[in-house]
Scaffold this motif. Sequence first.
Motif, PDB file in Angstrom:
ATOM      1  N   HIS A 117       0.822  -1.214   0.000  1.00  0.00           N
ATOM      2  CA  HIS A 117       0.000   0.000   0.000  1.00  0.00           C
ATOM      3  C   HIS A 117       0.854   1.263   0.000  1.00  0.00           C
ATOM      4  CE1 HIS A 117      -3.536  -2.547   1.081  1.00  0.00           C
ATOM      5  NE2 HIS A 117      -4.184  -1.580   0.463  1.00  0.00           N
ATOM      6  N   ARG A 118       2.169   1.108  -0.055  1.00  0.00           N
ATOM      7  CA  ARG A 118       3.054   2.262  -0.137  1.00  0.00           C
ATOM      8  C   ARG A 118       2.865   2.952  -1.495  1.00  0.00           C
ATOM      9  NH1 ARG A 118       4.913   4.703   3.777  1.00  0.00           N
ATOM     10  NH2 ARG A 118       6.560   5.504   2.433  1.00  0.00           N
ATOM     11  N   PRO A 119       3.332   4.194  -1.627  1.00  0.00           N
ATOM     12  CA  PRO A 119       3.256   4.858  -2.936  1.00  0.00           C
ATOM     13  C   PRO A 119       3.932   4.036  -4.024  1.00  0.00           C
ATOM     14  CG  PRO A 119       3.857   6.441  -1.228  1.00  0.00           C
ATOM     15  CD  PRO A 119       3.874   5.089  -0.581  1.00  0.00           C
ATOM     16  N   GLU A 120       3.433   4.194  -5.230  1.00  0.00           N
ATOM     17  CA  GLU A 120       3.927   3.394  -6.350  1.00  0.00           C
ATOM     18  C   GLU A 120       5.435   3.524  -6.537  1.00  0.00           C
ATOM     19  OE1 GLU A 120       3.208   3.067 -11.183  1.00  0.00           O
ATOM     20  OE2 GLU A 120       1.691   3.990  -9.894  1.00  0.00           O
ATOM     21  N   SER A 121       5.962   4.721  -6.318  1.00  0.00           N
ATOM     22  CA  SER A 121       7.404   4.916  -6.500  1.00  0.00           C
ATOM     23  C   SER A 121       8.206   4.074  -5.510  1.00  0.00           C
ATOM     24  CB  SER A 121       7.765   6.394  -6.337  1.00  0.00           C
ATOM     25  OG  SER A 121       7.376   6.867  -5.046  1.00  0.00           O
ATOM     26  N   ASP A 122       7.696   3.913  -4.287  1.00  0.00           N
ATOM     27  CA  ASP A 122       8.387   3.093  -3.291  1.00  0.00           C
ATOM     28  C   ASP A 122       8.383   1.622  -3.701  1.00  0.00           C
ATOM     29  OD1 ASP A 122       8.643   5.434  -1.914  1.00  0.00           O
ATOM     30  OD2 ASP A 122       7.464   4.827  -0.172  1.00  0.00           O
ATOM     31  N   ILE A 123       7.242   1.163  -4.198  1.00  0.00           N
ATOM     32  CA  ILE A 123       7.119  -0.234  -4.603  1.00  0.00           C
ATOM     33  C   ILE A 123       8.029  -0.524  -5.791  1.00  0.00           C
ATOM     34  CG2 ILE A 123       5.524  -1.964  -5.529  1.00  0.00           C
ATOM     35  CD1 ILE A 123       3.313  -0.555  -3.920  1.00  0.00           C
ATOM     36  N   ASP A 124       8.053   0.390  -6.735  1.00  0.00           N
ATOM     37  CA  ASP A 124       8.913   0.202  -7.903  1.00  0.00           C
ATOM     38  C   ASP A 124      10.381   0.199  -7.504  1.00  0.00           C
ATOM     39  OD1 ASP A 124       9.380   0.107 -10.828  1.00  0.00           O
ATOM     40  OD2 ASP A 124      10.305   2.048 -10.461  1.00  0.00           O
ATOM     41  N   GLN A 125      10.751   1.080  -6.578  1.00  0.00           N
ATOM     42  CA  GLN A 125      12.143   1.153  -6.142  1.00  0.00           C
ATOM     43  C   GLN A 125      12.580  -0.141  -5.459  1.00  0.00           C
ATOM     44  OE1 GLN A 125      14.384   3.430  -6.729  1.00  0.00           O
ATOM     45  NE2 GLN A 125      16.007   2.531  -5.460  1.00  0.00           N
ATOM     46  N   LEU A 126      11.698  -0.716  -4.650  1.00  0.00           N
ATOM     47  CA  LEU A 126      12.059  -1.925  -3.913  1.00  0.00           C
ATOM     48  C   LEU A 126      11.992  -3.179  -4.774  1.00  0.00           C
ATOM     49  CD1 LEU A 126      12.775  -3.387  -1.296  1.00  0.00           C
ATOM     50  CD2 LEU A 126      10.331  -3.443  -0.751  1.00  0.00           C
ATOM     51  N   PHE A 127      10.913  -3.337  -5.545  1.00  0.00           N
ATOM     52  CA  PHE A 127      10.686  -4.599  -6.251  1.00  0.00           C
ATOM     53  C   PHE A 127      11.273  -4.621  -7.654  1.00  0.00           C
ATOM     54  CE2 PHE A 127       7.401  -4.773  -2.982  1.00  0.00           C
ATOM     55  CZ  PHE A 127       7.515  -6.081  -2.551  1.00  0.00           C
ATOM     56  N   GLY A 128      11.290  -3.479  -8.338  1.00  0.00           N
ATOM     57  CA  GLY A 128      11.771  -3.477  -9.714  1.00  0.00           C
ATOM     58  C   GLY A 128      11.025  -4.508 -10.541  1.00  0.00           C
ATOM     59  N   GLN A 129      11.757  -5.306 -11.327  1.00  0.00           N
ATOM     60  CA  GLN A 129      11.121  -6.282 -12.203  1.00  0.00           C
ATOM     61  C   GLN A 129      10.489  -7.431 -11.435  1.00  0.00           C
ATOM     62  OE1 GLN A 129      15.094  -7.016 -13.886  1.00  0.00           O
ATOM     63  NE2 GLN A 129      14.527  -9.183 -14.004  1.00  0.00           N
ATOM     64  N   ALA A 130      10.800  -7.580 -10.155  1.00  0.00           N
ATOM     65  CA  ALA A 130      10.174  -8.644  -9.361  1.00  0.00           C
ATOM     66  C   ALA A 130       8.674  -8.446  -9.236  1.00  0.00           C
ATOM     67  CB  ALA A 130      10.801  -8.698  -7.969  1.00  0.00           C
ATOM     68  N   GLU A 131       8.212  -7.220  -9.474  1.00  0.00           N
ATOM     69  CA  GLU A 131       6.775  -6.964  -9.388  1.00  0.00           C
ATOM     70  C   GLU A 131       6.004  -7.815 -10.381  1.00  0.00           C
ATOM     71  OE1 GLU A 131       3.794  -3.073  -9.141  1.00  0.00           O
ATOM     72  OE2 GLU A 131       5.914  -2.819  -9.622  1.00  0.00           O
ATOM     73  N   THR A 132       6.620  -8.122 -11.517  1.00  0.00           N
ATOM     74  CA  THR A 132       5.963  -8.960 -12.519  1.00  0.00           C
ATOM     75  C   THR A 132       6.535 -10.370 -12.576  1.00  0.00           C
ATOM     76  OG1 THR A 132       7.462  -8.098 -14.231  1.00  0.00           O
ATOM     77  CG2 THR A 132       5.349  -6.991 -13.973  1.00  0.00           C
ATOM     78  N   GLU A 133       7.553 -10.671 -11.770  1.00  0.00           N
ATOM     79  CA  GLU A 133       8.197 -11.982 -11.863  1.00  0.00           C
ATOM     80  C   GLU A 133       7.982 -12.867 -10.639  1.00  0.00           C
ATOM     81  OE1 GLU A 133      12.206 -11.924 -13.201  1.00  0.00           O
ATOM     82  OE2 GLU A 133      11.765 -10.652 -14.925  1.00  0.00           O
ATOM     83  N   THR A 134       8.110 -12.330  -9.447  1.00  0.00           N
ATOM     84  CA  THR A 134       7.987 -13.187  -8.261  1.00  0.00           C
ATOM     85  C   THR A 134       7.033 -12.652  -7.200  1.00  0.00           C
ATOM     86  OG1 THR A 134       9.991 -12.152  -7.343  1.00  0.00           O
ATOM     87  CG2 THR A 134      10.272 -14.240  -8.490  1.00  0.00           C
TER      88      THR A 134
END
Length: 305
Positions: A83-100
Amino acid sequence: MSEHERHPLVQAMAVTGRLPRAEIAAAIEHLAEVTPDLLAAVERAAGGHLEDQAEENLVFFALHILAVAREPRLHGPLMRLLHRPESDIDQLFGQAETETLDAMIAGAFNGQAEDLFDLARDAERNEFLRGAVMGAIAILTWNGRIDAAVTRDFLDRFEADRVIEAEDNGWFAWSYIVEQLGWTDFVPRVERAYADGLIWDGMSSVKNFREGLTETLKAAPDDGMRFGHGTQGYLTDALEELERYNFEPVEPRPKPPPAPPPRVVVPPRAAQSTGTVRNTMRLVGRNDPCPCGSGKKYKKCCLAA
């Protein structure tokens, strides 16, 4: 708990410039000892307290280790983190958001299905996160950890409320749950969603949906191969999963010869980070001009490719 009070193995995992394989392997061997500190690291991230790249990497490692362990105490902090801002999620997960990420969510699940449904219906969440959540919902329903009637109700509400915009990946994920679970009574509704333009035709088609559903119905009820075409399922080996990401410092590139400036410039964020590889195209909107300069919309050009 301060850094100095953390378990030594956990502290040793907070590094940049490399994947700490030996330290992660040792932490897995002493999982009961390190789990409280790994959970605390994720909790700090959920509260927005990531001070540097080493802490980001530690959280990334912790998520994989705890998801492999099917640690239900990870569910709460992971939900808050998502539920963090999208920029935080992107910074932490990167491509893992769509992979794992979908497998992390499944591995952390503690029985609170409504937490997943709320994330999937949240219009403020991006479509990649939504797809990961709904992928987790599908497999958790298939293996009985979410009651089928509860998931059916979620699919009903998702369709009826229509809080998610047309062509958002969530609509494809919605239809994919139906396909993977073999729920034939939803077929007319999926076909109507395609006809209404809710499901982007660059992602799939009614023909593909019907073919996938046919394969599901042919398979034995306990055949998990229906989830074998992507990343759905559970993580089974943290180190093996982490090997897919780059944690090494990026070598400076030689200076290119002078050239005319490109028509569209996408900042090369991945080349600036010593953490996980970041997908720069991830920030390009589906209906934005394609960064390749073709003049077409992104969804009709490089995204479709």
